[in-house]
Design an enzyme around this catalytic site. Sequence first.
Site, mmCIF file in Angstrom:
data_model
loop_
_atom_site.group_PDB
_atom_site.id
_atom_site.type_symbol
_atom_site.label_atom_id
_atom_site.label_comp_id
_atom_site.label_asym_id
_atom_site.label_seq_id
_atom_site.Cartn_x
_atom_site.Cartn_y
_atom_site.Cartn_z
ATOM 1 N NE ARG A 172 -1.096 -1.554 4.552
ATOM 2 C CZ ARG A 172 -1.168 -0.956 5.738
ATOM 3 N NH1 ARG A 172 -1.759 0.205 5.886
ATOM 4 N NH2 ARG A 172 -0.633 -1.546 6.799
ATOM 5 C CB SER A 208 -5.490 2.213 6.711
ATOM 6 O OG SER A 208 -5.609 2.513 8.079
ATOM 7 C CD GLU A 263 -17.651 2.057 3.652
ATOM 8 O OE1 GLU A 263 -18.892 1.984 3.862
ATOM 9 O OE2 GLU A 263 -16.828 2.207 4.567
ATOM 10 C CG PHE A 265 -15.479 -1.750 4.518
ATOM 11 C CD1 PHE A 265 -16.360 -2.516 5.268
ATOM 12 C CD2 PHE A 265 -14.346 -1.237 5.143
ATOM 13 C CE1 PHE A 265 -16.102 -2.758 6.622
ATOM 14 C CE2 PHE A 265 -14.095 -1.471 6.486
ATOM 15 C CZ PHE A 265 -14.973 -2.238 7.227
ATOM 16 C CG HIS A 318 -6.191 -3.215 5.741
ATOM 17 N ND1 HIS A 318 -5.585 -2.203 5.031
ATOM 18 C CD2 HIS A 318 -5.816 -3.039 7.037
ATOM 19 C CE1 HIS A 318 -4.891 -1.445 5.850
ATOM 20 N NE2 HIS A 318 -5.000 -1.925 7.073
ATOM 21 C CG ASP A 367 -8.536 -4.948 12.806
ATOM 22 O OD1 ASP A 367 -8.374 -4.705 14.026
ATOM 23 O OD2 ASP A 367 -8.305 -4.117 11.912
ATOM 24 N NE ARG A 389 -2.721 -5.706 9.454
ATOM 25 C CZ ARG A 389 -1.809 -5.516 10.416
ATOM 26 N NH1 ARG A 389 -1.399 -4.298 10.714
ATOM 27 N NH2 ARG A 389 -1.288 -6.545 11.058
#
Lengths: 308, 269
Positions: A8, A35, A56, A81, A107, A115, A165
């Site tokens: 990322r 993030s 979203e 999402f 992620h 998480d 991630r």
Amino acid sequence: MSEMLYARDAYGQALIELGGKNKEIVALDADLSGSTRTAGFGKKFPRRFFDFGVAEQNMMGVAAGLASCGKIPFVSTFAIFGSGRAWDQVRNTICYNKFNVKIVVTHAGITVGPDGSSHQAIGDIALMRAIANMTIIVPCDAPETKEAICACAEYQGPVYVRLGRPKVPTLAKKDKFKIGRARILREGKDISIIACGMMLKQALDAAEVLEKEGLSARVVNMHTIRPLDKKAILECARLTKRIVTCEEHLLSGGLGSAVASVLVENIPTPVAMIGIRDRFGQSGSPEDLIKEYHLSTDDVLQACRRLL
Amino acid sequence: MPPVKELEKKAKRIRRLIIKMLEKAGSGHPGGSLSSADILTCLYFAVMRHKPENPRWPQRDRFQMSKGHCCPLWYAVLTEAGYFPKKELWTLRNLGSILQGHPDWRTPGVDVASGSLGQGLSVAIGMVLAGRLDKLPYRVYCLLGDGEIQEGQIWEAAMAAAHYRCDNLCAILDYNGYQIDGRVKDIMNVEPLRDKWQAFGWHTINIDGHDIAQILAAFEQAKAVKDKPTIIIAKTIKGKGVSFMENVVDFHGRAPTQEEAKKALEELS
């Protein structure tokens, strides 16, 4: 050990570079810009960055509207999402119109880690494969992420780019990245391992072990899930006659099932699949989860041995 | 601007086309098409800057029909404006037609497909933001249904439009009071509408959605609003113009039979 980098980070840097070259590029985020790394673009080009808060579905619709006026929106959020929460918007308002929207999610997969299940997108490739017009790319490391982002900025049409991630090792690659063309990371004649994303590392490690046993494994980086490189898959079938697929995703609807479909219709070939089998994820360290969900080098090796 | 009388005549012609094309197609949504016919007539023949001979003219005002099932109305308006030949209307909903059951890119004059409710307002915001970046002074119009605003995404978009101060955005709510399962207030009450939209940061204008002069005045008022989006809450009658369709929920999504169409066309003559 090869260099460990965040894919990322590479995305964020590529986006800034592209933004400097092409003023039609805009970036959209839903309260996760730190993030997903779109924040850097936002800082550099504040007029072309839009945060939509935790919403979203609206963000995807706005991206469609921007694209209808010639903009090239890069839309980012977590994979769970970007694929699931706003699936109908992605299907009906982005892909059906064939709009030039790049959905770059981070992620993805089980390695989100602590998480837990609500944040672990393990069915997103299947969700995106169920939408016509959508190009799907799963880069394996940071440099490939940069190449993929640049390639999809050039490409006209909707693209889903799937990033993880954690930091991932940089893998040696010879040829240039091209959407829809697999990269051969290692030649071999006894078995082919076709993998995408972070699973390439396990595939290469397994090939090393097999070599010590006098067996040579061909390792194919299938970074583009659609359009799938059928030629490369059939070449593997002809050359090695056995194929193992590896993905950090459910076996339902992911890379393995896509590869198997091509083989069954053309050259029926024994296939073993590494992936998550009809389970939800859970909290844990990425390393523990890789073991728990049978995505480790040992699992890849066992699959190879079953076929050899 | 054409006189009110002329727009009223135009709206009647458009209503006739809606009835004819739905009867031919055998399925579709007359109720909401008829209820918003006066609004769309005003938009395309008196309010919006657009070029039917050049549907992609960059400076054009945008229109997004968020309540996509009312596309028979949109198609009738587009053909009246000259976007495509009238004969296409008789292919509505057929295989290969440029006129799909819900709006899409096959139709000249349609920028973005719709049909899955609740998404058009977000699309309209995207058009506003693009125009802002390109420094183009166009306005964006978006037609919403009163059942449609039960979708959560509408309120995400309502928040965002105010946040980004989209003052060149004008939504129109076709408040005909009915949805497929019955009266909106019985199925899922959306009131108090004015308070809701104002609380979300919008300028609101309440009108009779069949009074041409009121519709035109509302669009004029909306143009003058600064720093916030506008919604015109237009009280309408579902099935307006055909006595036996008015306020009859069955005609939300049922095409008239040959007999019914004949009767309807007599009333609209």
